[in-house]
Design a protein around this motif. Structure first.
Motif, PDB file in Angstrom:
ATOM      1  N   UNK A  56       0.863  -1.222   0.391  1.00  0.00           N
ATOM      2  CA  UNK A  56       0.091   0.291  -0.368  1.00  0.00           C
ATOM      3  C   UNK A  56       0.917   1.393   0.149  1.00  0.00           C
ATOM      4  N   UNK A  57       0.757   2.373  -0.921  1.00  0.00           N
ATOM      5  CA  UNK A  57       0.984   3.231  -0.655  1.00  0.00           C
ATOM      6  C   UNK A  57       0.052   4.149   0.027  1.00  0.00           C
ATOM      7  N   UNK A 108      -8.166   5.598  -3.616  1.00  0.00           N
ATOM      8  CA  UNK A 108      -9.104   5.951  -2.490  1.00  0.00           C
ATOM      9  C   UNK A 108      -8.357   7.295  -1.725  1.00  0.00           C
ATOM     10  N   UNK A 109      -9.310   8.547  -1.348  1.00  0.00           N
ATOM     11  CA  UNK A 109      -9.038   9.995  -1.460  1.00  0.00           C
ATOM     12  C   UNK A 109      -9.527  10.322  -0.540  1.00  0.00           C
ATOM     13  N   UNK A 123      -6.672   4.905   9.560  1.00  0.00           N
ATOM     14  CA  UNK A 123      -5.628   3.921   9.532  1.00  0.00           C
ATOM     15  C   UNK A 123      -6.496   2.289   9.400  1.00  0.00           C
ATOM     16  N   UNK A 124      -7.067   1.958  10.659  1.00  0.00           N
ATOM     17  CA  UNK A 124      -7.545   0.841  10.932  1.00  0.00           C
ATOM     18  C   UNK A 124      -8.197   0.144   9.493  1.00  0.00           C
ATOM     19  N   UNK A 125      -9.025   1.276   9.579  1.00  0.00           N
ATOM     20  CA  UNK A 125      -9.870   0.668   7.749  1.00  0.00           C
ATOM     21  C   UNK A 125      -8.968   0.322   6.638  1.00  0.00           C
ATOM     22  N   UNK A 126      -8.072   1.522   6.521  1.00  0.00           N
ATOM     23  CA  UNK A 126      -7.520   1.384   5.700  1.00  0.00           C
ATOM     24  C   UNK A 126      -6.799   0.203   5.442  1.00  0.00           C
ATOM     25  N   UNK A 127      -6.170   0.238   6.373  1.00  0.00           N
ATOM     26  CA  UNK A 127      -5.254  -1.170   6.530  1.00  0.00           C
ATOM     27  C   UNK A 127      -6.067  -2.868   6.437  1.00  0.00           C
ATOM     28  N   UNK A 131      -5.749  -5.323   3.302  1.00  0.00           N
ATOM     29  CA  UNK A 131      -4.393  -6.570   3.975  1.00  0.00           C
ATOM     30  C   UNK A 131      -5.591  -7.615   3.898  1.00  0.00           C
ATOM     31  N   UNK A 132      -6.759  -7.776   4.193  1.00  0.00           N
ATOM     32  CA  UNK A 132      -7.277  -8.531   4.655  1.00  0.00           C
ATOM     33  C   UNK A 132      -9.196  -8.997   3.450  1.00  0.00           C
TER      34      UNK A 132
END
Length: 139
Positions: A56-57, A108-109, A123-127, A131-132
């Protein structure tokens, strides 16, 4: 999920880098981060021989030398890199920025939250999503 979720964070503001680091440290998904001060540093790393690519970037828009829009355009026009998920993480609330980033291929923005607790949640939602939830090529 891979044992090591690799995130490249591209932001010229050391305070914002520190906030992202702290937020990522507070979530359950373990990640390894690399930090870049501008799009040129990012591009140099991505096209380096035997480069280990990120999962992810997180890309800021307004940076010196090579800004986020230019880096986004370069990545998404490169056959070997275009599959990389790019989340724009910026202070911008401009509808023009939103449109142009999606037009250039952003996945995403997200406008940076004002409160740290909100940043942790984002950050939790994005990761978790990258990732999952989603299936990416080669993963």
């Amino acid at each position: 999920m891979n044992s090591e979720f690799r995130i490249f964070v591209v932001d010229d503001d050391p305070d914002d880098q520190e906030l992202v680091t702290e937020a990522l440290g507070m979530i359950e998904i373990r990640s390894v981060q690399e930090y870049f001060l501008d799009g040129q540093e990012l591009m140099d790393r991505l096209v380096a021989e035997k480069a280990i690519l990120p999962d992810l970037i997180l890309l800021d828009l307004n940076m010196p030398r090579v800004d986020g829009r230019t880096a986004l355009s370069r990545i998404k026009s490169n056959d070997k890199l275009r599959h990389l998920p790019i989340v724009i993480l910026t202070t911008s609330r401009s509808e023009d920025d939103v449109r142009s980033c999606y037009r250039l291929g952003a996945n995403s923005f997200i406008t940076k939250p004002a409160r740290f607790e909100e940043l942790v949640s984002v950050m939790e939602k994005v990761c978790e999503y990258w990732s999952e939830v989603v299936r990416r090529p080669g993963v």
